[in-house]
Design a protein around this motif. Structure first.
Motif, mmCIF file in Angstrom:
data_model
loop_
_atom_site.group_PDB
_atom_site.id
_atom_site.type_symbol
_atom_site.label_atom_id
_atom_site.label_comp_id
_atom_site.label_asym_id
_atom_site.label_seq_id
_atom_site.Cartn_x
_atom_site.Cartn_y
_atom_site.Cartn_z
ATOM 1 N N ILE A 49 -14.029 9.006 5.485
ATOM 2 C CA ILE A 49 -13.413 9.249 6.779
ATOM 3 C C ILE A 49 -12.443 8.128 7.125
ATOM 4 N N VAL A 50 -12.873 6.884 6.924
ATOM 5 C CA VAL A 50 -12.015 5.736 7.223
ATOM 6 C C VAL A 50 -10.753 5.792 6.358
ATOM 7 N N GLU A 51 -10.902 6.095 5.072
ATOM 8 C CA GLU A 51 -9.743 6.186 4.187
ATOM 9 C C GLU A 51 -8.790 7.285 4.634
ATOM 10 N N PHE A 52 -9.324 8.430 5.042
ATOM 11 C CA PHE A 52 -8.489 9.535 5.514
ATOM 12 C C PHE A 52 -7.712 9.114 6.756
ATOM 13 N N VAL A 53 -8.401 8.486 7.698
ATOM 14 C CA VAL A 53 -7.747 8.089 8.938
ATOM 15 C C VAL A 53 -6.725 6.983 8.671
ATOM 16 N N GLN A 54 -6.984 6.106 7.724
ATOM 17 C CA GLN A 54 -6.004 5.075 7.369
ATOM 18 C C GLN A 54 -4.746 5.708 6.780
ATOM 19 N N GLN A 55 -4.907 6.791 6.046
ATOM 20 C CA GLN A 55 -3.740 7.521 5.543
ATOM 21 C C GLN A 55 -2.946 8.097 6.707
ATOM 22 N N LEU A 56 -3.659 8.563 7.733
ATOM 23 C CA LEU A 56 -2.975 9.056 8.922
ATOM 24 C C LEU A 56 -2.200 7.933 9.597
ATOM 25 N N CYS A 57 -2.784 6.733 9.629
ATOM 26 C CA CYS A 57 -2.097 5.582 10.219
ATOM 27 C C CYS A 57 -0.797 5.288 9.482
ATOM 28 N N THR A 58 -0.841 5.382 8.159
ATOM 29 C CA THR A 58 0.363 5.160 7.366
ATOM 30 C C THR A 58 1.420 6.204 7.716
ATOM 31 N N ALA A 59 1.000 7.453 7.816
ATOM 32 C CA ALA A 59 1.929 8.525 8.171
ATOM 33 C C ALA A 59 2.500 8.296 9.568
ATOM 34 N N LEU A 60 1.646 7.877 10.493
ATOM 35 C CA LEU A 60 2.118 7.605 11.857
ATOM 36 C C LEU A 60 3.094 6.435 11.869
ATOM 37 N N GLY A 61 2.841 5.431 11.028
ATOM 38 C CA GLY A 61 3.749 4.294 10.936
ATOM 39 C C GLY A 61 5.126 4.703 10.452
ATOM 40 N N ASN A 62 5.186 5.751 9.642
ATOM 41 C CA ASN A 62 6.473 6.269 9.190
ATOM 42 C C ASN A 62 7.193 7.036 10.288
ATOM 43 N N ILE A 63 6.443 7.556 11.252
ATOM 44 C CA ILE A 63 7.018 8.322 12.352
ATOM 45 C C ILE A 63 7.350 7.421 13.537
ATOM 46 N N ILE A 64 6.439 6.505 13.844
ATOM 47 C CA ILE A 64 6.597 5.612 14.996
ATOM 48 C C ILE A 64 6.708 4.186 14.454
ATOM 49 N N ALA A 65 7.884 3.611 14.583
ATOM 50 C CA ALA A 65 8.133 2.286 14.023
ATOM 51 C C ALA A 65 7.101 1.273 14.515
ATOM 52 N N GLY A 66 6.488 0.560 13.563
ATOM 53 C CA GLY A 66 5.545 -0.494 13.896
ATOM 54 C C GLY A 66 4.180 -0.031 14.355
ATOM 55 N N PHE A 67 3.914 1.257 14.289
ATOM 56 C CA PHE A 67 2.652 1.764 14.812
ATOM 57 C C PHE A 67 1.505 1.682 13.819
#
Length: 105
Positions: A49-67
């Motif tokens: 679950i943590v790994e999946f959500v961390q992948q989401l964080c990476t994707a969000l970082g690509n959408i929202i600068a610095g996020f």
């Protein structure tokens, strides 16, 4: 999966902003925690679950600068408590959003 990503994005953004407890943040949080709760019953480990959500964080970082860093901080500080609340303490999503995440009034 795309809907979950969008909803998680909205919750992550709402959690990263100054804390305002309102009906919208509460509804978004409750929807996401409900999805996580459902996903937890599909025999996923906390690490998966943590790994999946961390992948989401990476994707969000690509959408929202610095996020990405903000998202990773939220995950490292809140996800274990969310999982514990849902699995070990049998909290419902509204309780998690109110007591753990402070997203509900």
């Amino acid at each position: 999966m795309k809907v979950l990503l969008i909803v998680l994005s909205l919750v992550a953004v709402s959690l990263a902003l100054p804390q305002t407890r309102n009906e919208l943040s509460c509804n978004i949080c409750t929807d996401i925690i409900t999805d996580i709760d459902t996903w937890l019953t599909s025999d996923k480990t906390e690490t998966e679950i943590v790994e999946f959500v961390q992948q989401l964080c990476t994707a969000l970082g690509n959408i929202i600068a610095g996020f990405e860093a903000t998202c990773n901080f939220l995950i490292s500080s809140q996800l274990p408590a969310i999982i514990d609340g849902l699995v070990q303490q049998n909290l419902n999503p509204t309780q998690v959003c109110t007591d753990v995440l402070a997203a509900c009034p």
